[in-house]
Design a protein around this motif. Structure first.
Motif, PDB file in Angstrom:
ATOM      1  N   ILE A 158      46.787  36.368  34.001  1.00 57.08           N
ATOM      2  CA  ILE A 158      46.216  34.901  34.250  1.00 57.08           C
ATOM      3  C   ILE A 158      45.449  34.411  36.004  1.00 57.08           C
ATOM      4  CG2 ILE A 158      46.961  32.885  33.878  1.00 57.08           C
ATOM      5  CD1 ILE A 158      49.432  33.566  32.400  1.00 57.08           C
ATOM      6  N   PHE A 159      46.251  34.701  36.501  1.00 52.66           N
ATOM      7  CA  PHE A 159      45.843  34.896  37.866  1.00 52.66           C
ATOM      8  C   PHE A 159      44.659  35.496  38.614  1.00 52.66           C
ATOM      9  CE2 PHE A 159      49.937  33.555  39.155  1.00 52.66           C
ATOM     10  CZ  PHE A 159      50.030  32.611  39.291  1.00 52.66           C
ATOM     11  N   LEU A 160      43.832  36.351  37.618  1.00 54.13           N
ATOM     12  CA  LEU A 160      42.598  37.095  38.127  1.00 54.13           C
ATOM     13  C   LEU A 160      41.914  36.779  37.041  1.00 54.13           C
ATOM     14  CD1 LEU A 160      43.911  41.312  38.271  1.00 54.13           C
ATOM     15  CD2 LEU A 160      43.154  39.527  39.859  1.00 54.13           C
ATOM     16  N   LEU A 161      42.166  36.758  35.846  1.00 55.47           N
ATOM     17  CA  LEU A 161      41.016  35.790  35.013  1.00 55.47           C
ATOM     18  C   LEU A 161      40.948  34.768  35.495  1.00 55.47           C
ATOM     19  CD1 LEU A 161      42.847  36.187  31.350  1.00 55.47           C
ATOM     20  CD2 LEU A 161      41.042  37.949  32.549  1.00 55.47           C
ATOM     21  N   GLN A 162      41.285  34.252  35.532  1.00 50.73           N
ATOM     22  CA  GLN A 162      41.250  32.392  36.678  1.00 50.73           C
ATOM     23  C   GLN A 162      40.888  33.077  37.750  1.00 50.73           C
ATOM     24  OE1 GLN A 162      45.196  30.256  34.326  1.00 50.73           O
ATOM     25  NE2 GLN A 162      44.888  30.415  36.952  1.00 50.73           N
ATOM     26  N   GLY A 163      40.253  33.545  38.419  1.00 48.43           N
ATOM     27  CA  GLY A 163      39.947  33.576  39.986  1.00 48.43           C
ATOM     28  C   GLY A 163      40.581  33.363  41.066  1.00 48.43           C
ATOM     29  N   ASP A 164      41.241  33.414  40.690  1.00 48.97           N
ATOM     30  CA  ASP A 164      42.416  32.635  41.921  1.00 48.97           C
ATOM     31  C   ASP A 164      43.610  33.890  42.817  1.00 48.97           C
ATOM     32  OD1 ASP A 164      45.100  31.697  43.933  1.00 48.97           O
ATOM     33  OD2 ASP A 164      45.408  29.803  42.329  1.00 48.97           O
ATOM     34  N   ILE A 165      42.598  34.233  43.602  1.00 48.75           N
ATOM     35  CA  ILE A 165      42.667  35.861  43.940  1.00 48.75           C
ATOM     36  C   ILE A 165      44.476  35.655  44.708  1.00 48.75           C
ATOM     37  CG2 ILE A 165      42.361  37.315  45.576  1.00 48.75           C
ATOM     38  CD1 ILE A 165      40.663  37.009  42.512  1.00 48.75           C
ATOM     39  N   PRO A 166      44.964  34.750  45.608  1.00 48.32           N
ATOM     40  CA  PRO A 166      45.456  34.612  46.453  1.00 48.32           C
ATOM     41  C   PRO A 166      46.812  35.033  45.208  1.00 48.32           C
ATOM     42  CG  PRO A 166      43.873  33.444  47.195  1.00 48.32           C
ATOM     43  CD  PRO A 166      43.657  33.584  46.068  1.00 48.32           C
ATOM     44  N   LYS A 167      47.233  33.805  44.535  1.00 43.82           N
ATOM     45  CA  LYS A 167      48.364  34.053  42.912  1.00 43.82           C
ATOM     46  C   LYS A 167      47.992  35.216  43.159  1.00 43.82           C
ATOM     47  CE  LYS A 167      50.006  29.379  43.746  1.00 43.82           C
ATOM     48  NZ  LYS A 167      51.555  29.676  43.780  1.00 43.82           N
ATOM     49  N   ALA A 168      46.925  35.940  42.196  1.00 44.98           N
ATOM     50  CA  ALA A 168      46.845  37.204  41.680  1.00 44.98           C
ATOM     51  C   ALA A 168      48.024  38.023  42.712  1.00 44.98           C
ATOM     52  CB  ALA A 168      45.353  37.627  41.298  1.00 44.98           C
ATOM     53  N   LYS A 169      47.580  38.081  43.898  1.00 43.20           N
ATOM     54  CA  LYS A 169      48.134  39.681  44.623  1.00 43.20           C
ATOM     55  C   LYS A 169      49.580  38.578  45.163  1.00 43.20           C
ATOM     56  CE  LYS A 169      44.146  40.077  48.026  1.00 43.20           C
ATOM     57  NZ  LYS A 169      42.977  40.383  48.847  1.00 43.20           N
ATOM     58  N   GLU A 170      49.974  37.860  44.885  1.00 42.94           N
ATOM     59  CA  GLU A 170      51.664  37.120  45.125  1.00 42.94           C
ATOM     60  C   GLU A 170      52.057  37.694  43.930  1.00 42.94           C
ATOM     61  OE1 GLU A 170      54.701  33.662  45.242  1.00 42.94           O
ATOM     62  OE2 GLU A 170      52.250  33.550  45.785  1.00 42.94           O
ATOM     63  N   ALA A 171      51.629  37.566  42.385  1.00 40.81           N
ATOM     64  CA  ALA A 171      52.180  37.886  41.076  1.00 40.81           C
ATOM     65  C   ALA A 171      52.139  39.557  41.359  1.00 40.81           C
ATOM     66  CB  ALA A 171      51.660  37.563  40.432  1.00 40.81           C
ATOM     67  N   GLY A 172      51.049  40.387  41.803  1.00 38.32           N
ATOM     68  CA  GLY A 172      50.898  41.716  41.656  1.00 38.32           C
ATOM     69  C   GLY A 172      51.973  41.856  42.645  1.00 38.32           C
ATOM     70  N   GLN A 173      52.520  41.507  43.904  1.00 41.18           N
ATOM     71  CA  GLN A 173      53.427  42.381  44.590  1.00 41.18           C
ATOM     72  C   GLN A 173      54.535  41.780  43.676  1.00 41.18           C
ATOM     73  OE1 GLN A 173      52.887  43.476  47.390  1.00 41.18           O
ATOM     74  NE2 GLN A 173      54.998  44.408  47.244  1.00 41.18           N
ATOM     75  N   GLU A 174      55.271  40.985  43.308  1.00 40.11           N
ATOM     76  CA  GLU A 174      55.962  40.884  42.647  1.00 40.11           C
ATOM     77  C   GLU A 174      56.523  41.749  41.750  1.00 40.11           C
ATOM     78  OE1 GLU A 174      56.671  37.162  41.300  1.00 40.11           O
ATOM     79  OE2 GLU A 174      56.462  35.775  43.720  1.00 40.11           O
ATOM     80  N   MET A 175      55.202  41.879  40.897  1.00 42.85           N
ATOM     81  CA  MET A 175      54.972  42.682  39.770  1.00 42.85           C
ATOM     82  C   MET A 175      55.847  44.307  40.463  1.00 42.85           C
ATOM     83  SD  MET A 175      52.579  44.249  36.772  1.00 42.85           S
ATOM     84  CE  MET A 175      51.784  45.558  38.083  1.00 42.85           C
ATOM     85  N   VAL A 176      55.114  44.986  41.124  1.00 46.97           N
ATOM     86  CA  VAL A 176      54.781  46.556  41.792  1.00 46.97           C
ATOM     87  C   VAL A 176      55.998  46.204  42.182  1.00 46.97           C
ATOM     88  CG1 VAL A 176      54.317  47.776  43.284  1.00 46.97           C
ATOM     89  CG2 VAL A 176      52.634  46.380  42.068  1.00 46.97           C
ATOM     90  N   GLU A 177      56.803  45.140  43.577  1.00 43.46           N
ATOM     91  CA  GLU A 177      58.137  45.982  43.311  1.00 43.46           C
ATOM     92  C   GLU A 177      59.527  45.394  42.762  1.00 43.46           C
ATOM     93  OE1 GLU A 177      59.469  42.403  45.727  1.00 43.46           O
ATOM     94  OE2 GLU A 177      57.576  42.428  47.595  1.00 43.46           O
ATOM     95  N   LYS A 188      44.994  45.157  47.462  1.00 41.94           N
ATOM     96  CA  LYS A 188      45.296  44.698  49.073  1.00 41.94           C
ATOM     97  C   LYS A 188      43.387  44.282  49.242  1.00 41.94           C
ATOM     98  CE  LYS A 188      49.152  47.442  50.422  1.00 41.94           C
ATOM     99  NZ  LYS A 188      48.939  48.808  51.033  1.00 41.94           N
ATOM    100  N   GLU A 189      42.958  44.729  48.790  1.00 42.15           N
ATOM    101  CA  GLU A 189      40.863  44.699  49.079  1.00 42.15           C
ATOM    102  C   GLU A 189      40.730  43.219  48.945  1.00 42.15           C
ATOM    103  OE1 GLU A 189      38.991  46.462  45.645  1.00 42.15           O
ATOM    104  OE2 GLU A 189      39.510  48.896  46.161  1.00 42.15           O
ATOM    105  N   PRO A 190      39.487  42.246  49.568  1.00 41.68           N
ATOM    106  CA  PRO A 190      39.475  41.131  49.111  1.00 41.68           C
ATOM    107  C   PRO A 190      38.887  40.287  48.244  1.00 41.68           C
ATOM    108  CG  PRO A 190      38.507  42.373  51.720  1.00 41.68           C
ATOM    109  CD  PRO A 190      38.623  43.001  50.134  1.00 41.68           C
ATOM    110  N   SER A 191      38.735  41.605  47.465  1.00 42.68           N
ATOM    111  CA  SER A 191      37.492  41.129  46.223  1.00 42.68           C
ATOM    112  C   SER A 191      38.329  42.163  45.191  1.00 42.68           C
ATOM    113  CB  SER A 191      36.464  40.701  45.919  1.00 42.68           C
ATOM    114  OG  SER A 191      36.077  39.729  46.739  1.00 42.68           O
ATOM    115  N   PRO A 192      39.846  42.332  44.434  1.00 42.57           N
ATOM    116  CA  PRO A 192      40.230  42.847  43.358  1.00 42.57           C
ATOM    117  C   PRO A 192      39.036  43.148  41.971  1.00 42.57           C
ATOM    118  CG  PRO A 192      42.446  41.600  44.504  1.00 42.57           C
ATOM    119  CD  PRO A 192      40.707  41.288  45.024  1.00 42.57           C
TER     120      PRO A 192
END
Length: 281
Positions: free
Chosen positions: A176-195, A234-238
């Motif tokens: 959702i956050f990737l589709l919305q372009g909210d990169i900080p939130k996407a990174k946070e959710a992605g890290q939680e998913m990975v963990e 980890k990239e600036p623009s995933p």
């Protein structure tokens, strides 16, 4: 795409075009496993036979034929007891081979001992090939309704269903956050998913120790896809599309899919819920 399909009376494992159909273990076997028994009597007899086979070979190699004969008789006795413990599997047994093996040891005929040991062991292997996976699924894995998993994000103890829901939510949030372009939130959710995925792997691998489990659940493609997501986040623009492709691989390799469980839609391993249905009397 690899799939695990588990039914009530028949368990089916499919790999591409190949399919293995596993029958539900016979009712008589349940007498020797929890909750009816905590002594694992049938499994103990299997261990007796395995030990006896080795006892015969070990003592013959050392020239102790009298001791080898003792183990041959032990093998014959255990083989007979196993045959009577599960009548539904009686067709696998060939007690005449056990008799002939004892006689071959008595006359110290090494060639016949080798030949008959292989033939007798073949009857065991045939039964194992047809039934061992189904038996392990039903009796050798823990009851999942009592299992607790620690969420590495919220540090709480969750049931498998609750944990899979959390992991599913993390995956959805990342998308959702990737589709919305909210990169900080996407990174946070992605890290939680990975963990959460890594933590689930640590729990699942305690039971899923065989090669077939590695190929189906946490395989090389899964590991590479998870590592790819970590790197991309980890990239600036995933790269959104690359992350989506990797998420698709993870979903396939884990056999995670949405389904209805007691009226609540969640992501779960189909095995976890199907196994409970298989165990119901």
């Amino acid at each position: 795409m690899r799939k695990l399909i588990f039914g009530l009376m028949v368990l089916s494992v499919a790999f591409g075009a190949d399919q293995m159909v596993l029958k539900k273990p016979p009712a008589s076997l349940g007498k020797y496993y929890p909750p009816q028994s905590n002594k694992f009597e049938f499994l103990s007899v299997m261990h007796e036979m395995s030990t006896a086979f080795y006892g015969i070979r070990l003592n013959i190699n050392e020239g102790k034929w009298d001791k080898a004969l003792e183990w041959a008789n032990r093998l014959k006795d255990a083989y007979g007891r196993a045959q009577n413990m599960v009548p539904e599997w009686r067709q696998y047994y060939k007690p005449v081979l056990a008799d002939k093996l004892v006689k071959a040891v008595q006359v110290k005929n090494t060639d016949q001992v080798i030949k008959l040991s292989r033939e007798l062991g073949g009857t065991c292997q045939k039964c194992h090939t047809d039934n061992q996976i189904a038996v392990k699924l039903v009796y050798h894995f823990p009851p999942f309704h009592t299992l607790k998993m620690e969420d590495p994000v919220e540090f709480s103890q969750l049931s498998p269903k609750e944990y899979m829901k959390k992991m599913s939510d993390s995956m959805k949030a990342l998308r959702i956050f990737l589709l919305q372009g909210d990169i900080p939130k996407a990174k946070e959710a992605g890290q939680e998913m990975v963990e959460r995925i890594k933590a689930s792997q640590a729990v699942c691998s305690k039971c899923h120790t065989e090669k077939i489990s590695e190929q189906v659940i946490f395989n090389k493609a899964h590991e590479e896809a998870l590592a790819s997501i970590e790197r991309l986040l980890k990239e600036p623009s995933p790269n959104r599309d690359a992350i989506f492709r990797a998420m698709s691989v993870i979903g396939q390799s884990c056999n995670i899919y949405p389904q209805q469980i007691r009226g609540t839609q969640s992501f779960t391993l189909p095995f976890w819920c199907r196994r409970q249905k298989v165990r119901k009397p």
